[in-house]
Design an enzyme around this catalytic site. Structure first.
Site, PDB file in Angstrom:
ATOM      1  N   ASP A  73      40.961  41.179  43.758  1.00  0.00           N
ATOM      2  CA  ASP A  73      42.281  41.674  44.160  1.00  0.00           C
ATOM      3  C   ASP A  73      42.110  42.159  45.584  1.00  0.00           C
ATOM      4  O   ASP A  73      41.420  43.138  45.829  1.00  0.00           O
ATOM      5  CB  ASP A  73      42.696  42.820  43.220  1.00  0.00           C
ATOM      6  CG  ASP A  73      44.004  43.481  43.650  1.00  0.00           C
ATOM      7  OD1 ASP A  73      44.464  43.232  44.780  1.00  0.00           O
ATOM      8  OD2 ASP A  73      44.538  44.271  42.842  1.00  0.00           O
TER       9      ASP A  73
ATOM     10  N   ASP B 208      48.126  40.046  40.779  1.00  0.00           N
ATOM     11  CA  ASP B 208      47.656  40.328  42.139  1.00  0.00           C
ATOM     12  C   ASP B 208      46.200  39.931  42.359  1.00  0.00           C
ATOM     13  O   ASP B 208      45.560  40.401  43.290  1.00  0.00           O
ATOM     14  CB  ASP B 208      47.867  41.816  42.476  1.00  0.00           C
ATOM     15  CG  ASP B 208      47.142  42.741  41.503  1.00  0.00           C
ATOM     16  OD1 ASP B 208      46.460  42.248  40.587  1.00  0.00           O
ATOM     17  OD2 ASP B 208      47.256  43.974  41.671  1.00  0.00           O
ATOM     18  N   ASP B 209      45.652  39.074  41.487  1.00  0.00           N
ATOM     19  CA  ASP B 209      44.251  38.664  41.619  1.00  0.00           C
ATOM     20  C   ASP B 209      44.131  37.227  42.086  1.00  0.00           C
ATOM     21  O   ASP B 209      44.775  36.336  41.536  1.00  0.00           O
ATOM     22  CB  ASP B 209      43.534  38.816  40.272  1.00  0.00           C
ATOM     23  CG  ASP B 209      43.356  40.270  39.928  1.00  0.00           C
ATOM     24  OD1 ASP B 209      42.361  40.839  40.372  1.00  0.00           O
ATOM     25  OD2 ASP B 209      44.254  40.842  39.262  1.00  0.00           O
TER      26      ASP B 209
ATOM     27  N   TYR C  60      38.104  55.258  39.736  1.00  0.00           N
ATOM     28  CA  TYR C  60      39.105  54.223  39.479  1.00  0.00           C
ATOM     29  C   TYR C  60      39.425  53.444  40.748  1.00  0.00           C
ATOM     30  O   TYR C  60      39.792  54.020  41.754  1.00  0.00           O
ATOM     31  CB  TYR C  60      40.397  54.845  38.924  1.00  0.00           C
ATOM     32  CG  TYR C  60      41.406  53.783  38.591  1.00  0.00           C
ATOM     33  CD1 TYR C  60      41.178  52.919  37.534  1.00  0.00           C
ATOM     34  CD2 TYR C  60      42.561  53.622  39.339  1.00  0.00           C
ATOM     35  CE1 TYR C  60      42.077  51.909  37.234  1.00  0.00           C
ATOM     36  CE2 TYR C  60      43.470  52.627  39.046  1.00  0.00           C
ATOM     37  CZ  TYR C  60      43.229  51.776  37.999  1.00  0.00           C
ATOM     38  OH  TYR C  60      44.109  50.775  37.704  1.00  0.00           O
TER      39      TYR C  60
ATOM     40  N   LYS D 108      41.897  47.915  37.748  1.00  0.00           N
ATOM     41  CA  LYS D 108      41.223  47.325  36.585  1.00  0.00           C
ATOM     42  C   LYS D 108      40.485  46.066  37.024  1.00  0.00           C
ATOM     43  O   LYS D 108      40.703  45.547  38.103  1.00  0.00           O
ATOM     44  CB  LYS D 108      42.236  47.033  35.481  1.00  0.00           C
ATOM     45  CG  LYS D 108      42.427  48.226  34.549  1.00  0.00           C
ATOM     46  CD  LYS D 108      41.210  48.461  33.656  1.00  0.00           C
ATOM     47  CE  LYS D 108      41.332  49.815  32.955  1.00  0.00           C
ATOM     48  NZ  LYS D 108      40.083  50.350  32.460  1.00  0.00           N
ATOM     49  N   ASP D 109      39.607  45.594  36.164  1.00  0.00           N
ATOM     50  CA  ASP D 109      38.689  44.537  36.568  1.00  0.00           C
ATOM     51  C   ASP D 109      39.290  43.150  36.478  1.00  0.00           C
ATOM     52  O   ASP D 109      38.810  42.229  37.089  1.00  0.00           O
ATOM     53  CB  ASP D 109      37.439  44.620  35.698  1.00  0.00           C
ATOM     54  CG  ASP D 109      37.043  46.071  35.541  1.00  0.00           C
ATOM     55  OD1 ASP D 109      36.533  46.625  36.504  1.00  0.00           O
ATOM     56  OD2 ASP D 109      37.305  46.644  34.467  1.00  0.00           O
TER      57      ASP D 109
ATOM     58  N   GLN E 166      36.025  20.806  22.901  1.00  0.00           N
ATOM     59  CA  GLN E 166      35.940  19.486  22.244  1.00  0.00           C
ATOM     60  C   GLN E 166      34.497  19.006  22.056  1.00  0.00           C
ATOM     61  O   GLN E 166      33.563  19.558  22.632  1.00  0.00           O
ATOM     62  CB  GLN E 166      36.732  18.428  23.045  1.00  0.00           C
ATOM     63  CG  GLN E 166      38.174  18.803  23.353  1.00  0.00           C
ATOM     64  CD  GLN E 166      39.119  18.810  22.159  1.00  0.00           C
ATOM     65  OE1 GLN E 166      40.102  19.492  22.169  1.00  0.00           O
ATOM     66  NE2 GLN E 166      38.820  18.038  21.132  1.00  0.00           N
ATOM     67  N   SER E 167      34.371  17.928  21.255  1.00  0.00           N
ATOM     68  CA  SER E 167      33.091  17.231  21.010  1.00  0.00           C
ATOM     69  C   SER E 167      31.948  18.194  20.737  1.00  0.00           C
ATOM     70  O   SER E 167      30.968  18.225  21.466  1.00  0.00           O
ATOM     71  CB  SER E 167      32.692  16.376  22.210  1.00  0.00           C
ATOM     72  OG  SER E 167      33.598  15.376  22.406  1.00  0.00           O
TER      73      SER E 167
ATOM     74  N   ASP F 286      53.895  48.086  35.168  1.00  0.00           N
ATOM     75  CA  ASP F 286      52.814  47.326  35.828  1.00  0.00           C
ATOM     76  C   ASP F 286      52.138  46.366  34.851  1.00  0.00           C
ATOM     77  O   ASP F 286      50.924  46.123  34.943  1.00  0.00           O
ATOM     78  CB  ASP F 286      51.772  48.252  36.458  1.00  0.00           C
ATOM     79  CG  ASP F 286      52.237  48.829  37.795  1.00  0.00           C
ATOM     80  OD1 ASP F 286      53.367  48.527  38.218  1.00  0.00           O
ATOM     81  OD2 ASP F 286      51.464  49.597  38.395  1.00  0.00           O
TER      82      ASP F 286
ATOM     83  N   TYR G  34      37.456  58.060  34.488  1.00  0.00           N
ATOM     84  CA  TYR G  34      37.370  57.179  35.664  1.00  0.00           C
ATOM     85  C   TYR G  34      38.716  57.041  36.369  1.00  0.00           C
ATOM     86  O   TYR G  34      38.865  56.239  37.268  1.00  0.00           O
ATOM     87  CB  TYR G  34      36.851  55.802  35.253  1.00  0.00           C
ATOM     88  CG  TYR G  34      35.458  55.856  34.709  1.00  0.00           C
ATOM     89  CD1 TYR G  34      34.372  56.002  35.570  1.00  0.00           C
ATOM     90  CD2 TYR G  34      35.217  55.797  33.343  1.00  0.00           C
ATOM     91  CE1 TYR G  34      33.091  56.071  35.077  1.00  0.00           C
ATOM     92  CE2 TYR G  34      33.936  55.864  32.843  1.00  0.00           C
ATOM     93  CZ  TYR G  34      32.872  56.003  33.710  1.00  0.00           C
ATOM     94  OH  TYR G  34      31.605  56.071  33.224  1.00  0.00           O
TER      95      TYR G  34
HETATM   96  C1  F6R Z   1      46.783  48.801  37.367  1.00  0.00           C
HETATM   97  C2  F6R Z   1      47.220  49.108  38.707  1.00  0.00           C
HETATM   98  C3  F6R Z   1      48.501  49.803  38.891  1.00  0.00           C
HETATM   99  C4  F6R Z   1      48.351  51.066  39.733  1.00  0.00           C
HETATM  100  C5  F6R Z   1      49.686  51.813  39.890  1.00  0.00           C
HETATM  101  C6  F6R Z   1      49.573  53.020  40.802  1.00  0.00           C
HETATM  102  O1  F6R Z   1      45.537  48.169  37.394  1.00  0.00           O
HETATM  103  O2  F6R Z   1      46.533  48.791  39.652  1.00  0.00           O
HETATM  104  O3  F6R Z   1      49.110  50.083  37.667  1.00  0.00           O
HETATM  105  O4  F6R Z   1      47.391  51.915  39.162  1.00  0.00           O
HETATM  106  O5  F6R Z   1      50.653  50.941  40.424  1.00  0.00           O
HETATM  107  O6  F6R Z   1      49.058  52.603  42.014  1.00  0.00           O
HETATM  108  P1  F6R Z   1      48.915  53.575  43.285  1.00  0.00           P
HETATM  109  O7  F6R Z   1      48.162  54.771  42.814  1.00  0.00           O
HETATM  110  O8  F6R Z   1      48.134  52.729  44.255  1.00  0.00           O
HETATM  111  O9  F6R Z   1      50.295  53.893  43.725  1.00  0.00           O
HETATM  112 MG    MG Z   2      45.998  45.535  42.432  1.00  0.00          MG
HETATM  113 MG    MG Z   3      44.979  42.834  39.256  1.00  0.00          MG
END
Ligand code: F6R
Ligand code: MG
Ligand code: MG
Length: 366
Positions: free
Chosen positions: A11, A52-53, A228, A231-232, A241-242, A286, A347
């Site tokens: 991301d 967003d990744d 934090y 997220k990952d 298959q096969s 989100d 975290y």
């Molecule tokens: C989830 C994620 C979003 C943000 C949220 C707050 O992985 O990235 O849910 O945690 O939008 O983001 P900030 O603190 O950057 O405003």
């Molecule tokens: Mg993001």
């Molecule tokens: Mg993401």
């Protein structure tokens, strides 16, 4: 022919907020990988994204953990980050935890899943990519695909699947690894992988001949950064298959959306819904967490595809169920089990909010 399939993701900036990706970032990645293909380094590539990744799907002959390929991915993310900064996209460069590349993207922020295989006469593979969740989200799905005969009919009736599969499970807190054979060690396996924030399936092998069947990204950003940082949003590669589960058996596992950690602020459980590529943007709270499936046929390393495998009415019910589950669990607001356990909230930004209460707690005499 031996070919390596590398999926490396990061991301590096959201549009708008954390919901999606600006097309410019994909164009930059496309330019970089095209150059690498023209220079002969890559056999083929496909640039895509979920939410967003940004995912770089690459085939080559350099083997797994190749410094050259990892550097290419790193440089691509850096170039796209420049663009993200220029557009003031949200969280530009967020997953690139250091400034300088040091040999391998592992531990530097990006997630990766790679496998080196001898390409079969026909080699169907599926690449799963998720947003707003963490690597343990794959546990229940990999279990269903490779160990649950109620999901995968081939475990019962195909002689190549019948001997079962070996699961490689990481303890991401202690950085250790254990290999467990199913069906004999099914209960031990479940005892571990039910704890999805700690035990994460890294790979699955076919017991018949030890062939690799699946590989998943296991990087946990919060453990790398100690705090934090989003997220990952894991990826995984599954062969089909096969003598491996059929495409339809693999997809069947996704018809019941599991509750996974992630969602808003990486701090809430929500259903992982299977969506077509065009629904990969996150929205409500989100989320909800979502997964796309890109199917390819490999042809001497060429990526023939993708086919958008969740773009089908047979997943409508899973999506409906996901929405219903979201309605239900969202009503719990800040209460567990919608909100993650206290351990996991360590975290997040919650501890800093609670700091001012530290001195207000009085000792209780028993
Ligand atoms: C989830 C994620 C979003 C943000 C949220 C707050 O992985 O990235 O849910 O945690 O939008 O983001 P900030 O603190 O950057 O405003
Ligand atoms: Mg993001
Ligand atoms: Mg993401």
């Amino acid at each position: 022919m031996k070919v390596t399939l590398s999926v490396i993701k990061a991301d590096i900036g959201g549009y708008v907020g954390h919901s999606g990706m600006h097309p410019r970032l994909m164009e930059v990645a496309e330019e970089k990988l095209r150059e690498a293909q023209e220079s002969g380094l890559l056999i083929d590539y496909f640039v895509t994204r979920v939410g967003d990744d940004l995912q770089l799907i690459m085939t080559h002959t350099q083997g797994t953990e190749s410094e050259t390929i990892h550097k290419l991915a790193w440089d691509t993310f850096m170039a796209a980050t420049e663009e993200a900064k220029a557009l003031k996209l949200y969280g530009a460069g967020q997953d690139l935890l250091t400034d300088t590349f040091s040999g391998n993207v592992k531990g530097m922020g990006p997630g990766l899943a790679e496998m080196e295989i001898e390409e079969r006469p026909s080699e169907p593979v599926i690449i799963f990519m998720a947003d707003k969740t963490s690597p343990g989200a794959w546990n229940i799905l990999l279990y269903r695909i490779f160990a649950d005969p109620f999901n995968t009919a081939g475990l019962v009736i195909d002689p190549k699947l019948h001997p079962g599969f070996t699961f490689e499970v990481m303890d991401i807190r202690n950085n250790t690894l254990v290999r467990l054979d199913t069906p004999e060690e099914t209960y031990d396996l479940l005892a571990l992988i039910g704890s999805i924030e700690r035990f994460v399936i890294r790979a699955v092998y076919r017991r018949l001949d030890g062939e690799i069947a699946a590989v998943a990204s296991t990087q946990k950003l919060s453990l790398i950064a100690g705090k934090y940082v989003g997220k990952d949003d894991p990826v995984m590669i599954v062969r089909a298959q096969s003598g491996f589960p059929a495409v339809g058996e693999i997809l069947e596992a996704f018809t019941h959306p599991p509750l996974v950690p992630g969602f808003m602020r990486g701090s809430h459980f929500g259903p992982l819904i299977p969506v077509p590529f065009h629904f990969s943007n996150t929205a409500r709270f989100d989320g909800p967490p979502r997964v796309i499936a890109a199917g390819f046929q490999l042809a001497e390393g060429r990526l023939v595809g993708p086919r958008d495998l969740f773009d089908d009415p047979s997943f409508d019910r899973a999506r409906e169920m996901g929405n219903l589950v979201s309605d239900y669990i969202r009503r719990m607001g800040p209460f567990e089990p919608h909100r993650l356990s206290e351990d996991e909230m360590e975290y997040t930004t919650l501890p800093s909010v609670l700091k001012h209460l530290e001195n207000r707690f009085q000792k209780l005499e028993d």
